[in-house]
Design an enzyme around this catalytic site. Structure first.
Site, short mmCIF file in Angstrom:
data_model
loop_
_atom_site.label_atom_id
_atom_site.label_comp_id
_atom_site.label_asym_id
_atom_site.label_seq_id
_atom_site.Cartn_x
_atom_site.Cartn_y
_atom_site.Cartn_z
N ASP A 1 0.81 -1.22 0.00
CA ASP A 1 0.00 0.00 0.00
C ASP A 1 0.84 1.27 0.00
OD1 ASP A 1 -2.17 -1.68 0.12
OD2 ASP A 1 -2.40 -1.50 2.30
N ILE A 2 0.26 2.34 -0.51
CA ILE A 2 0.96 3.61 -0.60
C ILE A 2 1.36 4.14 0.76
CG2 ILE A 2 -1.18 4.98 -0.56
CD1 ILE A 2 0.16 6.84 -2.62
#
Length: 312
Positions: A189-190
Site C-alpha cells: 500500500d501507498i
C-alpha cells in the site's frame, strides 16, 4: 381504300388451326419452364430433365472435416509455466526460438501439445536468458505506489536508479537494461513501507503472486485500540473480505501496540481492513519478509539485487 385481305397463315399438318391473330409475347415475360415427372430410379430421365430445365445450383457441400484429429495433451507453454520453468509468455518465446525440447525432440511450433508427464528441457540459450533476468529488492517508503501510477503519486520503480543502489564488492553494476520489463511481484500500500520485490523473471512473479502461491509474507503492524482474545482468534481465522473468507493467518502480539502478521495471500489493503473488523486502527505497517528473503538492513528508499544464494 379498303384494307387488303390478310393471307391466311399456313398450318403444319396435324397441329390444328392457327388462331386468326396472335399478339407477340411481351418482352419481359418468359415462357413457362416445363418440368416432367421422373419415375423413381430413372437416372437417364433425371439427367434429361436437368438438361431441359437448365443448370441447377450446385448442392451445398458439407463442412470439410479436419484433415488432422485434434491434438491430445496439454499446451507445452502451459506445462512449462505450471512446472515453474518460466512464464507462459516466455515459454512461447522460447518455443518460437527453438529452445525447448520435449521428450528429446526440439519443438518450435506455438500451440504444440504434449502429454502432461512429458520431459521438458530448456536449451542452454534459454537458461542463459533466464539467468540474465534481474530480481530487485526495494525498501519502499511511504508515498510511493507499488503498481500502476495513480494521479499525484509516483511508482516505486522510479527509485531503481544507480544512486539508490546498496552496493557490495560483488554487486553487479546497474545498467538501464535492468529497468526493461521490471514489474512488482505483489502490492504494498501507498501508506505502507518495507520489502517490495520487482522482477523481470516471470517464474519469480508466478511463485510469489500466482493463484496457487503459498509463500509467507511477514508484516510488523502498529495498532491502537482494544483487542480481546476473541478478536485475536478472528484475526488468525474466521474473517471475510468482500464476502470471501480469508485464508488462515498467523497473528500474535509482539508488544503492547505491535502485532506480527504472517499471510499467504494479498488482498487489497487486507491487514488494515482485517484490523478494522476487530476494532483496531493501523498506525504503521511494514513488510519485513517474503518467503526466506528478509528486508534486514536494507535502508529505506534503497534497493539491491537478489543474491544467487537467496530463494523465496
Amino acid at each position: 381504300m379498303a384494307d387488303r385481305p390478310r393471307k391466311p397463315q399456313s398450318v403444319a399438318p396435324g397441329t390444328g388451326a392457327a388462331p386468326a391473330s396472335r399478339a407477340p409475347p411481351a418482352a419481359d415475360v418468359k415462357p413457362a419452364r416445363v418440368v416432367r415427372r421422373i419415375p423413381a430410379g430413372s437416372v437417364s430421365s433425371a439427367a434429361s430433365t436437368r438438361s431441359a430445365a437448365g443448370p441447377s445450383p450446385a448442392p451445398a457441400r458439407p463442412a470439410a472435416a479436419s484433415s488432422e484429429a485434434p491434438q491430445a495433451g496439454v499446451r507445452i507453454s502451459k506445462l512449462m509455466a505450471e512446472r515453474g520453468l518460466c512464464s507462459r509468455r516466455n515459454a512461447d518465446d522460447y518455443i518460437a526460438r527453438g529452445w525447448v525440447f520435449v521428450d528429446g525432440r526440439r519443438v518450435s511450433e506455438l500451440g504444440t501439445r504434449a502429454d502432461p508427464s512429458a520431459v521438458i528441457v530448456l536449451d542452454k540459450q534459454a537458461q542463459a536468458c533466464q539467468q540474465s533476468r534481474m530480481t530487485i529488492l526495494l525498501h519502499k517508503p511511504m508515498g510511493y505506489v507499488s503498481g500502476q501510477p495513480e494521479p499525484g503519486f509516483t511508482p516505486a520503480v522510479t527509485l531503481i536508479q544507480p544512486e539508490n543502489q546498496l552496493c557490495t564488492p560483488d554487486t553487479p553494476a546497474f545498467h538501464p537494461s535492468c529497468l526493461k520489463g521490471l514489474a512488482p511481484a505483489g502490492r504494498l500500500d501507498i501508506d505502507s513501507t518495507g520489502l517490495l520485490v520487482l522482477t523481470q523473471d516471470g517464474r519469480v512473479a508466478r511463485h510469489l503472486i500466482g493463484q496457487d502461491s503459498s509463500v509467507d509474507k511477514e508484516y510488523l503492524v502498529r495498532v491502537e485500540g482494544q483487542l480481546d482474545g476473541k478478536g485475536l482468534a478472528l484475526l488468525n481465522h474466521g474473517l471475510s473480505l468482500d464476502e470471501r473468507p480469508l485464508k488462515p493467518a498467523k497473528v500474535e502480539w509482539l508488544n503492547d501496540d505491535q502485532l506480527r502478521f504472517v499471510l499467504r495471500e494479498g488482498r487489497k489493503r487486507q491487514i488494515r481492513r482485517m484490523c478494522e473488523l476487530v476494532g483496531l486502527r493501523v498506525r504503521g505497517l511494514k513488510r519485513v519478509r517474503i518467503g526466506a528473503v528478509r528486508l534486514a538492513d536494507l535502508p529505506l528508499g534503497q534497493w539491491r539485487f537478489l543474491r544467487p544464494d537467496e530463494v523465496f
